[in-house]
Design a protein around this motif. Structure first.
Motif, PDB file in Angstrom:
ATOM      1  N   LEU A 103       0.842  -1.194   0.000  1.00 21.24           N
ATOM      2  CA  LEU A 103       0.000   0.000   0.000  1.00 21.24           C
ATOM      3  C   LEU A 103       0.881   1.250   0.000  1.00 21.24           C
ATOM      4  CD1 LEU A 103      -3.118   0.093   0.285  1.00 21.24           C
ATOM      5  CD2 LEU A 103      -2.806   0.554   2.701  1.00 21.24           C
ATOM      6  N   GLN A 104       1.874   1.234   0.868  1.00 28.09           N
ATOM      7  CA  GLN A 104       2.774   2.386   0.982  1.00 28.09           C
ATOM      8  C   GLN A 104       3.567   2.597  -0.307  1.00 28.09           C
ATOM      9  OE1 GLN A 104       4.809   2.782   4.724  1.00 28.09           O
ATOM     10  NE2 GLN A 104       6.597   3.740   3.782  1.00 28.09           N
ATOM     11  N   GLN A 105       4.057   1.498  -0.876  1.00 24.05           N
ATOM     12  CA  GLN A 105       4.819   1.616  -2.131  1.00 24.05           C
ATOM     13  C   GLN A 105       3.937   2.139  -3.257  1.00 24.05           C
ATOM     14  OE1 GLN A 105       6.266  -2.375  -2.513  1.00 24.05           O
ATOM     15  NE2 GLN A 105       7.703  -2.121  -0.811  1.00 24.05           N
ATOM     16  N   THR A 106       2.679   1.702  -3.264  1.00 24.71           N
ATOM     17  CA  THR A 106       1.765   2.164  -4.304  1.00 24.71           C
ATOM     18  C   THR A 106       1.506   3.660  -4.178  1.00 24.71           C
ATOM     19  OG1 THR A 106       0.740  -0.016  -4.349  1.00 24.71           O
ATOM     20  CG2 THR A 106      -0.527   1.786  -5.319  1.00 24.71           C
ATOM     21  N   LEU A 107       1.239   4.091  -2.952  1.00 20.48           N
ATOM     22  CA  LEU A 107       1.007   5.519  -2.680  1.00 20.48           C
ATOM     23  C   LEU A 107       2.198   6.364  -3.112  1.00 20.48           C
ATOM     24  CD1 LEU A 107      -0.370   5.979   0.972  1.00 20.48           C
ATOM     25  CD2 LEU A 107      -1.477   6.698  -1.129  1.00 20.48           C
ATOM     26  N   THR A 108       3.365   5.989  -2.624  1.00 25.36           N
ATOM     27  CA  THR A 108       4.544   6.834  -2.851  1.00 25.36           C
ATOM     28  C   THR A 108       5.011   6.712  -4.302  1.00 25.36           C
ATOM     29  OG1 THR A 108       6.014   5.088  -2.055  1.00 25.36           O
ATOM     30  CG2 THR A 108       5.251   6.683  -0.440  1.00 25.36           C
ATOM     31  N   GLY A 109       4.882   5.507  -4.890  1.00 19.34           N
ATOM     32  CA  GLY A 109       5.263   5.328  -6.292  1.00 19.34           C
ATOM     33  C   GLY A 109       4.396   6.157  -7.223  1.00 19.34           C
ATOM     34  N   ALA A 110       3.089   6.233  -6.917  1.00 17.76           N
ATOM     35  CA  ALA A 110       2.177   7.006  -7.765  1.00 17.76           C
ATOM     36  C   ALA A 110       2.528   8.491  -7.725  1.00 17.76           C
ATOM     37  CB  ALA A 110       0.729   6.786  -7.314  1.00 17.76           C
ATOM     38  N   VAL A 111       2.924   8.977  -6.557  1.00 15.36           N
ATOM     39  CA  VAL A 111       3.333  10.385  -6.444  1.00 15.36           C
ATOM     40  C   VAL A 111       4.615  10.613  -7.240  1.00 15.36           C
ATOM     41  CG1 VAL A 111       4.167  12.179  -4.863  1.00 15.36           C
ATOM     42  CG2 VAL A 111       2.199  10.766  -4.223  1.00 15.36           C
ATOM     43  N   ALA A 112       5.571   9.696  -7.086  1.00 12.27           N
ATOM     44  CA  ALA A 112       6.858   9.858  -7.778  1.00 12.27           C
ATOM     45  C   ALA A 112       6.669   9.872  -9.300  1.00 12.27           C
ATOM     46  CB  ALA A 112       7.814   8.739  -7.367  1.00 12.27           C
ATOM     47  N   ASP A 113       5.717   9.047  -9.789  1.00 14.56           N
ATOM     48  CA  ASP A 113       5.524   8.926 -11.237  1.00 14.56           C
ATOM     49  C   ASP A 113       4.546   9.965 -11.805  1.00 14.56           C
ATOM     50  OD1 ASP A 113       7.149   6.770 -11.056  1.00 14.56           O
ATOM     51  OD2 ASP A 113       5.552   5.270 -11.133  1.00 14.56           O
ATOM     52  N   ALA A 114       3.950  10.792 -10.952  1.00 10.20           N
ATOM     53  CA  ALA A 114       2.918  11.729 -11.422  1.00 10.20           C
ATOM     54  C   ALA A 114       3.538  12.861 -12.228  1.00 10.20           C
ATOM     55  CB  ALA A 114       2.147  12.289 -10.228  1.00 10.20           C
ATOM     56  N   PRO A 115       2.745  13.457 -13.150  1.00 10.15           N
ATOM     57  CA  PRO A 115       3.240  14.614 -13.903  1.00 10.15           C
ATOM     58  C   PRO A 115       3.682  15.727 -12.949  1.00 10.15           C
ATOM     59  CG  PRO A 115       1.103  13.878 -14.754  1.00 10.15           C
ATOM     60  CD  PRO A 115       1.359  13.105 -13.504  1.00 10.15           C
ATOM     61  N   ALA A 116       4.728  16.442 -13.363  1.00  6.93           N
ATOM     62  CA  ALA A 116       5.315  17.470 -12.495  1.00  6.93           C
ATOM     63  C   ALA A 116       4.366  18.634 -12.248  1.00  6.93           C
ATOM     64  CB  ALA A 116       6.617  17.978 -13.116  1.00  6.93           C
ATOM     65  N   ASP A 117       3.348  18.810 -13.141  1.00  6.57           N
ATOM     66  CA  ASP A 117       2.497  19.994 -12.995  1.00  6.57           C
ATOM     67  C   ASP A 117       1.254  19.750 -12.129  1.00  6.57           C
ATOM     68  OD1 ASP A 117       1.184  18.340 -14.701  1.00  6.57           O
ATOM     69  OD2 ASP A 117       0.690  19.877 -16.195  1.00  6.57           O
ATOM     70  N   GLN A 118       1.136  18.556 -11.526  1.00  5.80           N
ATOM     71  CA  GLN A 118      -0.030  18.337 -10.665  1.00  5.80           C
ATOM     72  C   GLN A 118       0.104  19.149  -9.368  1.00  5.80           C
ATOM     73  OE1 GLN A 118      -1.050  14.217  -9.956  1.00  5.80           O
ATOM     74  NE2 GLN A 118      -2.003  14.043 -11.969  1.00  5.80           N
ATOM     75  N   THR A 140      -4.215  11.320  -7.108  1.00  2.87           N
ATOM     76  CA  THR A 140      -3.549  10.338  -7.971  1.00  2.87           C
ATOM     77  C   THR A 140      -3.069   9.135  -7.143  1.00  2.87           C
ATOM     78  OG1 THR A 140      -2.803  12.039  -9.509  1.00  2.87           O
ATOM     79  CG2 THR A 140      -1.546   9.990  -9.495  1.00  2.87           C
ATOM     80  N   ALA A 141      -2.470   9.425  -6.002  1.00  5.66           N
ATOM     81  CA  ALA A 141      -1.930   8.354  -5.152  1.00  5.66           C
ATOM     82  C   ALA A 141      -3.046   7.455  -4.624  1.00  5.66           C
ATOM     83  CB  ALA A 141      -1.143   8.971  -3.994  1.00  5.66           C
ATOM     84  N   VAL A 183      -4.954  15.577   4.605  1.00  3.90           N
ATOM     85  CA  VAL A 183      -6.283  15.672   3.998  1.00  3.90           C
ATOM     86  C   VAL A 183      -6.554  14.409   3.166  1.00  3.90           C
ATOM     87  CG1 VAL A 183      -7.637  16.917   2.255  1.00  3.90           C
ATOM     88  CG2 VAL A 183      -6.455  18.184   4.054  1.00  3.90           C
ATOM     89  N   GLY A 184      -5.522  13.922   2.477  1.00  5.62           N
ATOM     90  CA  GLY A 184      -5.660  12.683   1.722  1.00  5.62           C
ATOM     91  C   GLY A 184      -6.009  11.505   2.627  1.00  5.62           C
ATOM     92  N   ILE A 185      -5.333  11.427   3.760  1.00  8.98           N
ATOM     93  CA  ILE A 185      -5.644  10.346   4.709  1.00  8.98           C
ATOM     94  C   ILE A 185      -7.084  10.489   5.210  1.00  8.98           C
ATOM     95  CG2 ILE A 185      -5.051   9.364   6.985  1.00  8.98           C
ATOM     96  CD1 ILE A 185      -3.006   8.682   4.763  1.00  8.98           C
ATOM     97  N   ALA A 186      -7.517  11.732   5.404  1.00 11.09           N
ATOM     98  CA  ALA A 186      -8.902  11.969   5.835  1.00 11.09           C
ATOM     99  C   ALA A 186      -9.892  11.439   4.784  1.00 11.09           C
ATOM    100  CB  ALA A 186      -9.132  13.465   6.082  1.00 11.09           C
ATOM    101  N   VAL A 187      -9.634  11.733   3.515  1.00 12.22           N
ATOM    102  CA  VAL A 187     -10.521  11.251   2.442  1.00 12.22           C
ATOM    103  C   VAL A 187     -10.480   9.717   2.391  1.00 12.22           C
ATOM    104  CG1 VAL A 187     -10.925  11.239  -0.060  1.00 12.22           C
ATOM    105  CG2 VAL A 187     -10.377  13.390   1.100  1.00 12.22           C
ATOM    106  N   PHE A 188      -9.286   9.154   2.543  1.00 12.93           N
ATOM    107  CA  PHE A 188      -9.154   7.697   2.537  1.00 12.93           C
ATOM    108  C   PHE A 188      -9.970   7.068   3.670  1.00 12.93           C
ATOM    109  CE2 PHE A 188      -7.063   3.741   3.804  1.00 12.93           C
ATOM    110  CZ  PHE A 188      -6.982   3.073   2.587  1.00 12.93           C
ATOM    111  N   ARG A 189      -9.856   7.648   4.864  1.00 18.02           N
ATOM    112  CA  ARG A 189     -10.554   7.097   6.028  1.00 18.02           C
ATOM    113  C   ARG A 189     -12.060   7.108   5.850  1.00 18.02           C
ATOM    114  NH1 ARG A 189      -7.665   8.019  11.678  1.00 18.02           N
ATOM    115  NH2 ARG A 189      -9.601   7.056  12.306  1.00 18.02           N
ATOM    116  N   VAL A 190     -12.555   8.138   5.168  1.00 18.17           N
ATOM    117  CA  VAL A 190     -13.988   8.243   4.947  1.00 18.17           C
ATOM    118  C   VAL A 190     -14.416   7.314   3.811  1.00 18.17           C
ATOM    119  CG1 VAL A 190     -15.793   9.839   4.176  1.00 18.17           C
ATOM    120  CG2 VAL A 190     -14.099  10.587   5.854  1.00 18.17           C
ATOM    121  N   THR A 191     -13.566   7.199   2.797  1.00 16.65           N
ATOM    122  CA  THR A 191     -13.918   6.411   1.615  1.00 16.65           C
ATOM    123  C   THR A 191     -13.889   4.912   1.897  1.00 16.65           C
ATOM    124  OG1 THR A 191     -12.992   8.144   0.201  1.00 16.65           O
ATOM    125  CG2 THR A 191     -13.289   5.974  -0.801  1.00 16.65           C
TER     126      THR A 191
END
Lengths: 188, 188
Positions: free
Chosen positions: A62-77, A85-86, A151-159
């Motif tokens: 889960l952690q690798q997926t989260l952090t990998g998605a951020v690392a691979d995201a477009p620079a302008d996000q 994205t993560a 805030v992302g963790i908050a959305v995750f916890r609710v979702t």
């Protein structure tokens, strides 16, 4: 014992979740999990350190997926787009692995055990820190990284519980999108 | 021992925080805390159940302040305004009690001890649940109440360390306002 054991890990998880649900996490032994899965204790310990790890071994991925998605995201996000994205990537992982039913069984076990609930809080806190670091590593300044991650963790916890119980069985990424839409409607 | 003990509770807290900082939480005994405060162990136990409670006895008051502020808020506040009102009330409590310096000492102790960190996570999770319930009791529908409360906890988590280390010593309510301004700028 040298015979081939197809999907031993998955069978052990399935057996453990079933037994925890039937008899209560505290009362189930590793020997019983192995027997239910038609495997030996030795095989169990090749896959999991103990019976608790069956419930938490997905954390690293889960952690690798989260952090990998951020690392691979477009620079302008923007920071909040990076977080979305993560979490969407995590949602795709859940859906690809057909994790809804096991996640529901797992949650029912955790809801009954305060020690497991604490473990779950520690896991979420670690994911929050990892997400903050990933955002920071992607060029987001520290204060914004920290707020966006929390805030992302908050959305995750609710979702997450919405996904488990969704009568329409909507995919996790759709519910994440809906969560961020609600966040925007709430704050703007 | 019947003499009057002015501000025994505050003196015990001050002695405990000083000793935890100097020698490490694990190595300090209740007898030492009482001696440093110039009080007896018996007096200590009239105020605190154990040495850990010195660090967590503010939780109930925090929760009452959060939920009370929501209950007393104008009926026309939006969910996110209600959460900001609640966190501002907590900030005013911190400032009225001049809690910045003890909170900083306390945080340094917690940062060194994983068990205390777990306790702190449990505390925050309970505050999140209490805030959700308070919002729901104030007429906010369940899904919005849950998201607003979790977002509020996210802002609190980010604001708290900023308050501890703020070089300008800005009051907590000002930093809460700034946190919600950042949230809006980030999501809108």
């Amino acid at each position: 014992m040298s015979r081939w054991e197809p999907n031993a890990r998955g069978r052990l998880e399935q057996a453990a979740l079933a037994l925890y649900g039937e008899r209560g996490y505290e009362r189930v032994t590793v020997a019983e999990i192995a027997a239910r899965a038609g495997l030996t204790e030795r095989t169990f310990f090749r896959h999991y350190a103990d019976k608790r790890e069956v419930l938490f071994d997905g954390t690293n991925r889960l952690q690798q997926t989260l952090t990998g998605a951020v690392a691979d995201a477009p620079a302008d996000q923007t920071p909040i787009e990076l977080v979305r994205t993560a979490l969407t990537a995590v949602g795709e992982l859940f859906e690809a692995g057909e994790r809804r039913e096991p996640a529901r069984q797992r949650q029912a076990v955790i809801d009954k055990n305060p020690e497991l609930q604490e473990r779950e809080l520690v896991k979420l806190a670690r994911l929050g820190t990892a997400l903050t670091d990933a955002l920071h590593g992607h060029g987001v300044p520290a204060p914004a990284a920290s707020l966006a991650a929390q805030v992302g963790i908050a959305v995750f916890r609710v979702t997450f519980p919405r996904w488990l119980d969704d009568p329409h069985r909507r995919p996790f990424p759709d519910l994440i999108r809906a969560g961020f839409d609600e966040l925007r409607a709430m704050t703007c």
